[in-house]
Design a protein around this motif. Structure first.
Motif, PDB file in Angstrom:
ATOM      1  N   ALA A   1      -0.240  13.522  11.761  1.00 14.46           N
ATOM      2  CA  ALA A   1       1.082  13.777  10.620  1.00 14.46           C
ATOM      3  C   ALA A   1       2.154  14.510  11.389  1.00 14.46           C
ATOM      4  N   VAL A   2       2.201  15.181  12.245  1.00 14.35           N
ATOM      5  CA  VAL A   2       2.912  16.497  12.908  1.00 14.35           C
ATOM      6  C   VAL A   2       3.930  14.748  14.503  1.00 14.35           C
ATOM      7  N   SER A   3       2.879  13.715  15.003  1.00 13.51           N
ATOM      8  CA  SER A   3       3.093  13.102  16.204  1.00 13.51           C
ATOM      9  C   SER A   3       3.634  12.304  15.321  1.00 13.51           C
TER      10      SER A   3
ATOM     11  N   THR B   1      -3.802   3.026   1.465  1.00 10.77           N
ATOM     12  CA  THR B   1      -4.036   4.817   2.162  1.00 10.77           C
ATOM     13  C   THR B   1      -2.911   5.637   3.280  1.00 10.77           C
ATOM     14  N   PRO B   2      -2.935   6.829   3.438  1.00 11.16           N
ATOM     15  CA  PRO B   2      -1.629   7.012   4.002  1.00 11.16           C
ATOM     16  C   PRO B   2      -1.501   6.779   5.457  1.00 11.16           C
TER      17      PRO B   2
ATOM     18  N   ILE C   1       5.850  10.293   4.031  1.00 15.31           N
ATOM     19  CA  ILE C   1       4.202  10.515   3.962  1.00 15.31           C
ATOM     20  C   ILE C   1       3.901  10.919   4.852  1.00 15.31           C
ATOM     21  N   SER C   2       4.452  10.834   6.031  1.00 12.43           N
ATOM     22  CA  SER C   2       4.048  12.636   6.818  1.00 12.43           C
ATOM     23  C   SER C   2       4.223  13.721   7.148  1.00 12.43           C
TER      24      SER C   2
ATOM     25  N   THR D   1      -6.083   9.275  14.220  1.00 10.61           N
ATOM     26  CA  THR D   1      -6.291  10.560  13.374  1.00 10.61           C
ATOM     27  C   THR D   1      -5.816  10.742  12.033  1.00 10.61           C
ATOM     28  N   LEU D   2      -5.356  10.088  11.729  1.00  5.92           N
ATOM     29  CA  LEU D   2      -4.590   9.611   9.813  1.00  5.92           C
ATOM     30  C   LEU D   2      -5.861   9.505   8.898  1.00  5.92           C
ATOM     31  N   ARG D   3      -7.309   8.927   9.519  1.00  7.79           N
ATOM     32  CA  ARG D   3      -8.219   8.179   8.992  1.00  7.79           C
ATOM     33  C   ARG D   3      -8.927   8.945   7.482  1.00  7.79           C
TER      34      ARG D   3
END
Length: 509
Positions: A280-282, A339-340, A387-388, A504-506
């Motif tokens: 999320a930061v990326s 999903t996010p 969302i992030s 990464t957001l899986r």
């Protein structure tokens, strides 16, 4: 008999009523609007600053970059300070300082003075941003309310960006360029009045000691890296540029190791072991990178190539900025059906598509094409940013809200720094390599015309008609050719960002 004491929890005011919570949100949006207005207004004031102060290409980039650079380097230390002395108190101190230094920037007589004032704004701005976001985390404890609040808070960046060109454009057309910095005063006065009444204080009940060494290391990481990028754009890949980047990387490595060793670190770098948090930061960083990099060249194109006034150029961008706000608010509903990961990846792909539009229209692209491209980019940024930011805060416990907020804001400002430094440096280097400066010009005029489009426009006004028209034609073509180059870089980075988010957001929920 030994009495067991509960572990310290986040110190905040008692639960407030819904009306008071949303009123507090309105107050906390004021510094967000201020930062967004300041960034956007400055982009539109670049031509006037170029003509008035006659900065070189590197100085012009520093005028833009030094504010987010200092701010990004100090966000983590200031977030840590807010945990100790109180986040509301830090917010109010930052507001007073920001307003005072804004007046200094407004009357800066030279490029060097303006750069110094912008650095001061970065210092006090670092007090505003992490405090506002971490206070939201503690005011809105309900997940649905918090997500909506964050969406509204994030839309403040877009709202400020929409307000900045219009209000700033009016000021630039009727007053001198320094008037845009005085916008801070009417924005911050309501915050200073209503903040103590509506915003509850909160702080860490068991903060660690201040760590001056870590503060120095955080700055020593940011400044050399950006300087190296700028030096490479100015003089090529020299020993100095490479050495600066290596110094920054070494300082960053030392900073991380120090945080891992300390029992109470200034920045809990272990948060990055959570893939949802780091992903999320990326996404946050690269979304802002794409938006700020795009604004850097589109604001100059509309004024110096298309010949629009600042206010008119602001109205051209208004639809795209409205789309950004709408997309951020719509993202709250989208995550109920998707999903996010799908929302964030879709937003990043929209960012890439906006840059593709610029690529396909070429260096003779129309303003309509740029408007469409910016609207696509705005939709992507609005969805991905909302969302992030929510994932960053919701993936950590409330006691880590200050650290998570500081990291989120650091990512935002680092994206702003790199968006201008990387894409702006590529654009500057491409412009310098393509522009044809007429022979026989005085050395200062030849330098100004060869460095920036604003400089060429100013020099052309003092030349014979035929010579001035030839210089302007060459400068505009060189500028738009550089835009095509930077857009190709933007597309590549957004595709990489989408791939990182997909991976990464899986498990994000």
């Amino acid at each position: 008999m030994t009495t067991l004491r509960p572990a310290p929890t986040e110190t905040t005011a008692p639960t407030t009523s819904p009306a008071r919570r949303w009123a507090a949100l309105a107050v906390l949006m004021l510094p967000v609007l201020l930062v967004a207005v300041d960034n956007t207004v400055l982009s539109f004031a670049i031509p006037a600053i170029s003509e008035s102060l006659r900065p070189g290409g590197t100085q012009l980039l520093w005028i833009v970059d030094v504010y987010p650079l200092v701010l990004a380097g100090l966000l983590v230390p200031m977030g840590s300070l807010g945990d100790r002395i109180g986040r509301r108190r830090l917010l109010l101190v930052g507001s007073v300082g920001f307003a005072a230094v804004s007046a200094v920037a407004a009357f800066a007589p030279t490029a060097e003075t303006l750069i110094a004032a912008r650095a001061g704004l970065g210092f006090f701005g670092a007090m505003l941003m992490p405090a506002s976001l971490s206070l939201l985390r503690n005011i809105f404890t309900d997940p649905v309310e918090r997500r909506t609040a964050i969406a509204i808070w994030a839309s403040g960046f877009s709202g400020g960006a929409a307000l900045g060109p219009i209000v700033g454009g009016y000021l630039l057309e009727h007053f001198w360029w320094g008037s845009v910095f005085l916008l801070a005063v009417p924005v911050l006065v309501p915050l200073l009045v209503a903040g103590p009444l509506l915003v509850p204080e909160s702080k860490d009940p068991a903060p660690g000691p201040l760590d001056p060494t870590s503060i120095v290391l955080s700055l020593a990481t940011m400044v050399p890296v950006v300087y190296g990028i700028k030096a490479a754009a100015e003089s090529g890949v020299t020993v100095t540029a490479v050495a600066a980047v290596l110094v920054g990387l070494a300082a960053g490595t030392t900073f991380v190791r120090r945080q891992l060793r300390r029992p109470v670190p200034m920045l809990d770098v272990r948060l990055f072991t959570n893939p949802v948090f780091s992903g999320a930061v990326s996404a946050n960083l690269l979304s802002v990178f794409s938006l700020v990099g795009f604004l850097f060249f589109i604001s100059q194109h509309l004024q110096l190539v298309s010949g629009r006034g600042p206010m008119q150029a602001g109205f051209v961008l208004l639809p795209g900025l409205v789309v950004t706000i709408a997309a951020g608010l719509a993202a709250v509903r989208l995550v109920r059906r998707f999903t996010p990961r799908q929302v964030v990846v879709g937003g990043l792909l929209l960012n890439a598509s906006g840059y593709v539009v610029v690529l396909t229209t070429g260096d003779a692209g129309s303003d309509v094409a740029l408007l469409v491209a910016f609207a696509m980019l705005g939709a992507g940024v609005g969805a991905a940013e909302t969302i992030s930011n929510d994932l960053i805060l919701s993936s950590v416990p409330p006691t880590k809200a200050g650290a998570a907020s500081a990291i989120s804001e650091t990512a935002y400002e680092l994206g702003a720094v790199l968006g201008t430094a990387v894409l702006g440096s590529i654009l500057t280097a491409s412009y310098r390599g393509s522009v044809v400066v007429p022979d026989g010009l005085p050395a200062d005029d030849a330098y100004s015309a060869g460095q920036t489009l604003g400089g060429a426009s100013e020099v052309a006004t003092g030349l014979p008609a035929a010579t001035g028209d030839a210089l302007l034609e060459s400068a505009r073509h060189a500028f738009d050719s550089g835009v095509v180059v930077t857009s190709s870089v933007g597309v590549a980075l957004m595709l990489v960002a989408a791939g990182v988010a997909f991976r990464t957001l899986r498990d994000a929920r």
